[in-house]
Structure formats: C-alpha cells, structure tokens
Design a protein around this motif. Sequence first.
Motif, PDB file in Angstrom:
ATOM      1  N   ARG A 197     116.701  53.305 143.636  1.00  0.00           N
ATOM      2  CA  ARG A 197     116.793  53.258 142.173  1.00  0.00           C
ATOM      3  C   ARG A 197     117.631  54.412 141.641  1.00  0.00           C
ATOM      4  O   ARG A 197     118.473  54.227 140.756  1.00  0.00           O
ATOM      5  N   LYS A 198     117.378  55.595 142.192  1.00  0.00           N
ATOM      6  CA  LYS A 198     118.098  56.775 141.730  1.00  0.00           C
ATOM      7  C   LYS A 198     119.599  56.624 141.969  1.00  0.00           C
ATOM      8  O   LYS A 198     120.422  57.072 141.150  1.00  0.00           O
ATOM      9  N   LYS A 232     121.113  53.805 142.096  1.00  0.00           N
ATOM     10  CA  LYS A 232     121.535  52.538 141.506  1.00  0.00           C
ATOM     11  C   LYS A 232     121.950  51.531 142.583  1.00  0.00           C
ATOM     12  O   LYS A 232     122.963  50.828 142.481  1.00  0.00           O
TER      13      LYS A 232
END
Length: 705
Positions: free
Chosen positions: A651-652, A654
């Motif tokens: 998530r960090k 992307k």
Amino acid sequence: MESSSLTDILRSLDALHDHLPAGVVVHAADGRIISASRVAQDLLGRSEAELLGTNPVTSGWAVLREDGSIRPPEEFPANIVLSTGKKLSGHIVGITGAGSTRWLLCNAYPECDSAGHVRQVVVCFTDCTALKDAQESLQKSEERLRLVLKGSTDAPWDWDLVTGDVYYSERWNMLGYPSGEGIEDADAWRRLMHPDDDAMITDYLTELLPGRREGFNVEFGLRHHDGHYVPVLSRGFVLRDGAGTAVRISGVNTDLTERKRTERRIYELAYFDHLTGLPNRRFLIEELEHVLARCRRSRHCSALLYLDLDNFKLLNNTMGHDLGDMLLRQVAQRLRCTVRDSDQLARLGGDEFVVVLEGLGNAARDAAAEADRVVAKILSTLGQPYQLGSLLFKSSASIGITLFDGRSSSIETLLKQADLAMYRAKAAGRNHACFFDPSMQDAADRRAAFEAAMRDGLSLGEFRLFCQPQFDCHGALVGAEALVRWQHGGQDMIGPDHFIGFAEESGLILPLGEYVLKESCRALARWHDDPTLSHIKLAVNVSVHQMRDPAFPAAVADILDGTGAPADRLYLELTESVFAEDRLEITERMHDLRAQGICFSLDDFGTGYSSLAYLKNFPLTALKIDRSFVRDVGTDPESAPIVEAIIALARKLKLDIVAEGIENEAQRNFLIRGGCSSMQGFLLGRPLPISEFENIYSAAGIGHA
C-alpha cells in the motif's frame, strides 16, 4: 715497270681486304678515311663514296661505349692510336644507324714513317652484335638470378659426383658460420647433419643415385654455429650421363624454421587449450582411441575422471573473468603435478577437466581402489587455497569416475558416464567423487526420453492453457493467472510441477514460455469486447531464461502486435530468482517492456532473495504473497504479521497485492480485513481450461466468486 708492280700490289691488297671476314678501314694522320674494304662498308652501313675522305669526328658519327653511353671523339679507336702511337686490341664499340646499333670488336695498329711518326692507322673489326646480345642476355639472367637469390632464404649448392667438389653459396650463412669457416670442404654438409638424419640420408642417396629419378626432395637438420639444429628442405636435380649414371647433383636448401614454428603453432591451436596449455577435447578424443586399443591388448583396466570446479561461475560473475582464468591456470598446473606423466590430462572447456589413468591392473576392484587413491590426492590438492592476485580463494572440485577395459565402451559413452557421475558427486554436496553405476545411465535415459517427449508435445500442441481466477474483496473477478498443463499422448493432464523444472534445466522453457505467452495474448485479444473479461488483468509467468534473452522485449512486442492484445492487461510474473542475475540487464529489459504498457508482478514475495531494493529499483506493479504465508495465517503466529507487513508495504508503495493459495474462509476473511486487493485459490476457483474459463466468467457467465 716498278710503278706498275706497286699498283698491282695495292690492287692485290684491296682484293685481299675485300675477301677478309673482317672490315678494314685505313685512317690518314689527320683522321680521314682513305680506304675502306667492302666488309667495312657493309658493317658501317655506308658506301665507299660516303666513307672516303670522311673524318668520323667532324661527320658526327654516333659511336657508343660498351655500356651504351656516347663515346667521345678522343675514344674513337683510330684517334686513340693516333694520340698514343700504340696498337689497340679487343676494343668494343657501337655504331648506331637506321634505328639499330651494331657492335664491333676492333683492333687498330699504327703505320709509321722513317721518323717514327704515325703516318696512318689501320682499323680491323668484326661484327660481335650477336655476342654482345648474348652477353647482355646472360647478364640480365645473372642479375635476375642474383636478385631472386638475394630476396630468397634458399641456399644453392652443387655437388660434382665425379670430382667430389662441392659448392656452397654464401646463403649458407643461414647456419651462422662466417664466410669460409666450417663449410668450405666437400664433407662439411655431412659433418653438420643431425645424427638422427645421417642414416636416413645415406639410405636416401643409396636409393636416389643408382635410380632414374632426376628430381629429389628431402628434409633433414643441419647444425647451426651456435649448436642448435636448423630444419632444412633440400630440393634439386640429378644430372645423369648418357648411361644414366648420376654425375652431378644441384639444388637449394630452404630454412624451414619459420614453417616448422608455424606448423607447431597451428598444431597447438588445433590440439591444445590456449589458456592452460593442456590438451583440448580433440586431442583427448584422438588419444583415447589409443588408450582403448592399449587396454584391449593388455587387458588392463583404466579410469576416466571427469572433473568440474565447484562454484566457478560464481567466481567469474562476482570477481571477473581475469581471476577466473587465473584460477583455471593454477588448477591445470596442480593437476600436472598430481598425475603421472603417462596419464592423459585435458581441459574440455570452461571449468571442466579430464584425467585418464592407465594401467590400473587386471582386476576392476584393484583399479577402482587405485583410481580412488588418485582422486583423493586430486581433491586434496585442488582444495588448497589459491592466490589470485591479492585474493586468497578457496575452491573445490567434483569428480565423476568411470572404469573401462577397452572392450565394450566407446569414447562418447565413457565421457557421458563420467559426466553423469560428476553431477551425482556435485549433488552429494560438492568436493566429492562418485563412481558411475548403471542406474545413473537409466536416469539419464529417462531424462532424455522425457525431453524428447516434451519436444514432441510442443510440436504436436499437447500443452494446454489453463486460467485460475482472481477476485477482489467483494468477490468481483479482477484478474486471472495463466497456467499450463500437458496432456501427453491423450492421457491425463500432467501438472507443471512435473515438467517446469525440467524445462528450465533443458532450455525447453523458452519455446514453452513463448507458447504460453502467445496463447495468453490471444485470449486477451478475444476478451477485448467482452464486458466482463475485457477489464481483467492476465498474469503470465516468465522464466529467468526468457529475461536473460536480449531479444525478449522485441519478441513480446511482436506477439502483442500479432494478436492485438492490450498491453496494459498483460502482467508478467517474475520470481525473485530473476534478480540474482545481471541486475542492470534485467532492469533495462523490464523498462523496455514497461514502456510498451506491460505490467510486472513479483511472485512468491517474502521467499528466496527478498530485498526491499527490488521494490525500489524495478518497475513493479504488483506483489504476490507466497502461499506458504497464506496457508499458515491461522496456525503460525509469525505468518500473520508477515502478511500484514507485506500488505502495508505494498500500500505504501502503491503496489497491487495478490494473495495466492486461499483454501478456506478463515484465510479469506483475514486477507479481506488486512486490505488485500486480490485473491486466488481453490476456495475461490480452481484452474480451468481456457475455454471453460471463458464460458464461466464471460459476461454470460457468473463473473464472481
């Protein structure tokens, strides 16, 4: 009466002059011609009227010296006698006229009065043009021969068999002897001959001289002034008399030093390894023929040792080929010092060496024990540290051994057996040796049959494309993974676990990977107009062998163009082992493919060579959580935090996250709570043939889990 007698005498002299084969011209004291015989007129090309009263000097006669230059008047034969009062003999002059030159051999003498003064000069001459032309032709021939010999290394010689005289040209200085020193007598050439050639030359001459041959060609060695022997080729001609008896031999000796050196160099290039100086594969094969023949005759056992250095590729790739070459040279030297002079030693190429041990005894058990002793010595020697420049390097070797007696084994079979044994030794932990046994050959035969079956399967279209669906947390179809199955000979499907590993080893992964990629792109092209399937991504596994190929990006572009597949729907899945290769080259190829719109997914993240640097340096779009972490989230307290960390990291950065191997609701619920964007596994959908997948998940089908 007296006047009449004088006139008769003069007339008789003129008649005599006219019948002489030589021309006669009489010059007065002032140089004028007062008499010219008929032969003189012919030789000079002038009539009597043109000659009488003429002074050659004032008349501008063109008279030449013997070398062809213009002769000045004071050097005219008559003028020389007039000025010196002495007779002249053997003087050659040239008279030009009518576009040609006539050469005359002149003799001149003075006639003096009572006071001793020259009253007139009589010049006699004959035509020597033909002689002059022959002389010039001879000089030209001699000059040509001189220049040829000067530009040649050949040393002419001549042997008069009747007198025993021998002529040595100055070109014999190729032996280093100063002129006239050591090679002036008739026996010098036999005295300088190499002792090993003496008997051969004696036999050669014994056969040549009584025979009928005229030409000869023979090689031998002659001692140089500094002591070494010069190889020479002697060629020439035997002169025989009417009875066929040899009376003279003439020829030239050619220094063969350079030719022998070149021949040796060609031989070394053909039969020896340039890096280590050891015999190469060609030399080994030829020598093994002799070894097998000796074994058959002696009924003794021998052994072939196939040696491969452990982790040599790692040294080459990490420290450079210079250090790798240095190691190979040191290994070769150690092997030379370890085996006997009678043993055969060769480098096959790369880091592979072969040692052939002969004469190990009649019994196979004794031969095996002796071979084992030598192998232990080799392993110990090669296991000692190597000084590679400033680097102290530790290496080892794996050795395969096969025994033979020469009666039933071919060379290729022996090499293959020892090679198989070597790989068994390497699989046993390296720095080991292993004797060949028939079970290895059986395994090799099975592998060969399996490879042939796979090749046939590729050509016959026996491989089938399967797809396993991927869903998001809401159960909507978002993607699929392309998988391959093999329906060999119409039997049950064979899973990838049974053939992918072998395809990687054998190189068949390249045509197999190309097949899977083409079929996947054809599927994407078919799905383009389907409301459901047109939006999903299709993941295709890519081998490290494909990524190594510089032409891979262009090949993928051709497939996309040929099928019309949308590049942004294609995901190439790489395992982390790809990044253990040349990272710079792999990165460049990934960027080339990414520029086409293709996405990359990192498969099995968290295993193997995991490094956060991959996520930073490579153009990735998605991470795939390895099934081993997903399987243990409900049972292993350490797996859940790892999965959560991977999801958070993705998530960090992307990146999309895909979890595979979901087999129960607990795993699915855990991943949904953790925020995993895509999931696949047997719980959600099993791999299906591509046609069934399309029927089920197209707009007319279910479309969700």
